[in-house]
Design an enzyme around this catalytic site. Structure first.
Site, short mmCIF file in Angstrom:
data_model
loop_
_atom_site.label_atom_id
_atom_site.label_comp_id
_atom_site.label_asym_id
_atom_site.label_seq_id
_atom_site.Cartn_x
_atom_site.Cartn_y
_atom_site.Cartn_z
CE LYS A 1 50.80 -35.17 -3.43
NZ LYS A 1 52.17 -35.56 -3.83
CG ASP B 1 51.63 -34.81 1.42
OD1 ASP B 1 52.47 -33.98 1.82
OD2 ASP B 1 51.86 -35.62 0.49
#
Length: 278
Positions: free
Chosen positions: A10, A136
């Site tokens: 990401k 996360d």
């Protein structure tokens, strides 16, 4: 039987650190885009109850220091599974790069094992398990562009245009904890709703919100970040930014052709990836 799954990276297009919490974590706001840089995870069941985790570069930590290990252990304990698991990771996402590799690996293993073992884990349950492993992990369980709040565990959907990226890792690992420890937080009482709730229809809309509170600290720890940003912009990137806690830097490009053309100008700056939004 062996099962194979892709574990994506990401980038953080926007990252604001709001405050430090009593538990040592920080409250943040971040706009995140999952991208097409992948670790490849191979899963095989074992009859002897062991948890075995290996990778092709010999860089993953062992035992509970490893997010994959914690994911397997937590799932087994919660649902009373006695089977063993061998996991082999083809590592492509650099460690300590701000691209989310460990959290992505944990999320992928959670989701895959829940299916392999037929546990029927619902979305909220999986989210809670992910949060227990790392801040996360929930974003990778969500798997689409999103806004992260809290410690990264509160996920809201967001619409983003598809983008092409060049991502450069300058071959220097930056420990996330150290970056946050060095950060001087300017406390803010209000969330930046103007940026978070804006309409992001074009790449220029995205370029206008590129911001990372951790970048200045990252540049002090790894000055090459500044050089990479400048080179990407000189090579045609609409904007560039350090991702997460660093040290990777990404540039956004209008088209795949523009990004490919820029590749020649960024050689020698580190490990270079051409990627796109998922």
């Amino acid at each position: 039987m062996e099962y194979t799954a892709l574990s994506p990276a990401k980038v953080n297009l926007y990252l604001k650190v709001l405050s430090k919490r009593p538990d040592g974590y920080h409250n943040i706001e971040s706009i995140v885009d999952p991208i097409s840089i992948y670790d490849v995870i191979h899963i095989r069941e074992l009859d002897d109850g062991r948890i075995v985790i290996k990778d092709n570069k010999g860089i993953l930590p062992v035992g509970r220091e490893n997010t994959i290990f914690r994911a397997v252990e937590l799932l087994r304990e919660r649902y009373r599974v006695k089977k063993g698991i061998e996991i082999f990771v083809e590592k492509n996402i650099p460690v300590g790069s701000g691209l989310g590799g460990p959290s992505s690996n944990a999320a992928t293993v959670l989701r895959e094992l829940a299916g392999i073992w037929g546990l029927g884990v619902k979305g909220d349950e999986l989210h809670a398990l992910g949060k227990a492993i790392g801040a996360d992990v929930p974003l990778f369980l969500y798997g689409r562009p999103c806004i992260m709040r809290g410690i990264g565990d509160i996920i809201s959907p967001i619409e983003l245009p598809g983008m092409w990226y060049i991502v450069i890792y300058p071959d220097m690992e930056i420990p996330t904890k150290e970056v946050y420890n060095r950060l001087k937080i300017v406390l803010t009482n209000t969330e930046n709703d103007i940026k978070l709730l804006g309409k992001f229809k074009t790449l220029y809309d995205i370029a206008n919100i590129l911001e990372n509170d951790l970048e200045k600290v990252g540049i002090k720890m790894c000055p090459q970040i500044k050089t990479i940003k400048k080179t990407l912009e000189e090579s045609g990137a609409i904007g560039s930014l350090m991702s997460g806690s660093g040290s990777s830097v990404f540039g956004i490009f209008k088209t795949e052709h523009d990004a490919e053309k820029a590749l020649a100008h960024v050689k020698g700056l580190g490990e270079v990836f051409l990627a796109h939004s998922l």
